[in-house]
Motif scaffolding. Structure first.
Motif, PDB file in Angstrom:
ATOM      1  N   UNK A   1      -0.184  -6.794  -1.251  1.00  0.00           N
ATOM      2  CA  UNK A   1      -0.120  -5.348  -1.011  1.00  0.00           C
ATOM      3  C   UNK A   1       0.959  -5.024   0.011  1.00  0.00           C
ATOM      4  N   UNK A   2       1.849  -4.118  -0.354  1.00  0.00           N
ATOM      5  CA  UNK A   2       2.875  -3.609   0.563  1.00  0.00           C
ATOM      6  C   UNK A   2       2.808  -2.086   0.545  1.00  0.00           C
ATOM      7  N   UNK A   3       2.658  -1.492   1.726  1.00  0.00           N
ATOM      8  CA  UNK A   3       2.544  -0.037   1.800  1.00  0.00           C
ATOM      9  C   UNK A   3       2.863   0.411   3.222  1.00  0.00           C
ATOM     10  N   UNK A   4       3.345   1.640   3.364  1.00  0.00           N
ATOM     11  CA  UNK A   4       3.594   2.246   4.666  1.00  0.00           C
ATOM     12  C   UNK A   4       2.789   3.529   4.771  1.00  0.00           C
ATOM     13  N   UNK A   5       2.108   3.702   5.894  1.00  0.00           N
ATOM     14  CA  UNK A   5       1.390   4.943   6.182  1.00  0.00           C
ATOM     15  C   UNK A   5       2.165   5.677   7.260  1.00  0.00           C
ATOM     16  N   UNK A   6       2.681   6.839   6.928  1.00  0.00           N
ATOM     17  CA  UNK A   6       3.501   7.603   7.867  1.00  0.00           C
ATOM     18  C   UNK A   6       2.629   8.277   8.909  1.00  0.00           C
TER      19      UNK A   6
ATOM     20  N   UNK B   1       8.962   4.329  14.616  1.00  0.00           N
ATOM     21  CA  UNK B   1       8.449   5.526  15.253  1.00  0.00           C
ATOM     22  C   UNK B   1       7.751   6.457  14.264  1.00  0.00           C
ATOM     23  N   UNK B   2       8.143   6.416  13.004  1.00  0.00           N
ATOM     24  CA  UNK B   2       7.555   7.306  12.006  1.00  0.00           C
ATOM     25  C   UNK B   2       6.498   6.621  11.147  1.00  0.00           C
ATOM     26  N   UNK B   3       6.385   5.315  11.262  1.00  0.00           N
ATOM     27  CA  UNK B   3       5.419   4.564  10.457  1.00  0.00           C
ATOM     28  C   UNK B   3       4.249   4.153  11.348  1.00  0.00           C
ATOM     29  N   UNK B   4       3.048   4.591  10.993  1.00  0.00           N
ATOM     30  CA  UNK B   4       1.869   4.264  11.799  1.00  0.00           C
ATOM     31  C   UNK B   4       1.349   2.866  11.472  1.00  0.00           C
TER      32      UNK B   4
ATOM     33  N   UNK C   1       1.076  -2.358  13.283  1.00  0.00           N
ATOM     34  CA  UNK C   1       0.591  -1.082  13.802  1.00  0.00           C
ATOM     35  C   UNK C   1       1.657  -0.530  14.733  1.00  0.00           C
ATOM     36  N   UNK C   2       2.341   0.522  14.284  1.00  0.00           N
ATOM     37  CA  UNK C   2       3.469   1.023  15.076  1.00  0.00           C
ATOM     38  C   UNK C   2       4.539  -0.039  15.167  1.00  0.00           C
ATOM     39  N   UNK C   3       4.753  -0.563  16.366  1.00  0.00           N
ATOM     40  CA  UNK C   3       5.722  -1.642  16.572  1.00  0.00           C
ATOM     41  C   UNK C   3       5.033  -2.981  16.841  1.00  0.00           C
ATOM     42  N   UNK C   4       3.722  -3.036  16.711  1.00  0.00           N
ATOM     43  CA  UNK C   4       2.965  -4.243  17.040  1.00  0.00           C
ATOM     44  C   UNK C   4       2.570  -5.005  15.787  1.00  0.00           C
ATOM     45  N   UNK C   5       3.047  -6.231  15.684  1.00  0.00           N
ATOM     46  CA  UNK C   5       2.685  -7.108  14.584  1.00  0.00           C
ATOM     47  C   UNK C   5       1.330  -7.745  14.920  1.00  0.00           C
ATOM     48  N   UNK C   6       0.329  -7.467  14.101  1.00  0.00           N
ATOM     49  CA  UNK C   6      -1.018  -7.967  14.379  1.00  0.00           C
ATOM     50  C   UNK C   6      -1.187  -9.436  14.002  1.00  0.00           C
ATOM     51  N   UNK C   7      -0.244  -9.977  13.238  1.00  0.00           N
ATOM     52  CA  UNK C   7      -0.415 -11.291  12.626  1.00  0.00           C
ATOM     53  C   UNK C   7      -0.718 -12.381  13.641  1.00  0.00           C
ATOM     54  N   UNK C   8       0.034 -12.419  14.732  1.00  0.00           N
ATOM     55  CA  UNK C   8      -0.126 -13.526  15.662  1.00  0.00           C
ATOM     56  C   UNK C   8      -0.985 -13.224  16.871  1.00  0.00           C
TER      57      UNK C   8
END
Length: 249
Positions: free
Chosen positions: A34-39, A8-11, A74-81
């Motif tokens: 690369x590993x990073x979180x954008x709040x 919920x807090x990670x975009x 993205x939010x709760x959506x994994x774009x990978x698949x």
């Protein structure tokens, strides 16, 4: 393990993202783990020397390009698949884009350009919110005017309004002030900062300009496809000094 609160807090989250072009001895590792979180509600700038992977970082984070390995969430959506069709829908409905080249259609009026993403997504336009967006970024031009009759700064503000009108989860900006003079660039950056402060608009901006980066809450520095440093909101001189140090690597 990531919790619901984290989602919920990670975009945007990137987990060990790699992007490789080519194979064998000629392979180029544009992103190297690369590993990073954008709040949510933050404004992040990405800087680095030419060839450091800035554009690839933005393209992978925004779902415009697929990583060779790793995950983008993205939010709760994994774009990978996701299929290309689902990615297209996600970009249209949940992501805003602003590029250096504006990408406006001169066959449409200013208002038609702004609401075009809503039309493509078959979503209704809210006149009150449209007026609020236009007012918030100081776009003082007739809505029936064509983009060719506008200045560069006005056209970029139209592009920003187009990105904001869908209320995106994240707005991605690729050198948004690169084609503008310093006075106009300041006006555009003021508009971007205002969107973050007023609506909590999560924004990620790739830039080569320390002055532009100084508007961000934090600055990520890329080199050789890796994040090598990060600064909290800083003066242009401090950011330029750190960039100079990267150039000496």
């Amino acid at each position: 393990m990531k919790t619901v609160a984290d989602a919920l807090t990670c975009a945007v989250r990137m987990d060990s993202v790699r992007k490789t072009y080519g194979e064998g001895a000629t392979a180029v590792h544009a992103l190297d783990g690369v590993s990073v979180e954008l709040r949510r509600g933050t404004f992040t700038a990405v800087m680095g020397p030419s060839g450091s992977g800035k554009s690839t970082f933005l393209h992978c984070a925004a779902g415009l390009d697929r990583p060779t390995s790793g995950r983008v969430i993205l939010g709760e959506t994994d774009l990978t698949g996701l299929s290309e069709t689902k990615l297209t829908e996600l970009r249209r409905e949940r992501i805003g884009f602003v590029f250096q080249a504006y990408n406006l259609l001169d066959s449409l009026t200013v208002e038609q350009n702004i609401v075009l993403p809503l039309r493509l997504a078959q979503r209704p336009s809210d006149p009150r919110f449209l007026a609020e967006v236009v007012r918030s970024i100081d776009l003082h031009v007739p809505m029936n005017r064509r983009p060719s009759a506008l200045s560069g700064g006005q056209r970029q503000r139209v592009a920003i309004a187009r990105a904001l009108v869908t209320r995106p989860d994240v707005m991605f900006l690729d050198e948004p002030t690169g084609a503008l003079d310093s006075r106009t660039a300041r006006q555009v950056l003021d508009a971007l900062r205002h969107a973050v402060d007023l609506w909590g608009q999560t924004s990620l901006m790739v830039t080569h300009d320390p002055f532009a980066a100084s508007y961000a809450d934090s600055v990520l520095f890329l080199a050789d496809g890796r994040i090598v440093d990060q600064l909290p909101r800083s003066a242009p001189e401090r950011i330029a000094e750190r960039m100079a140090q990267l150039g000496e690597r």
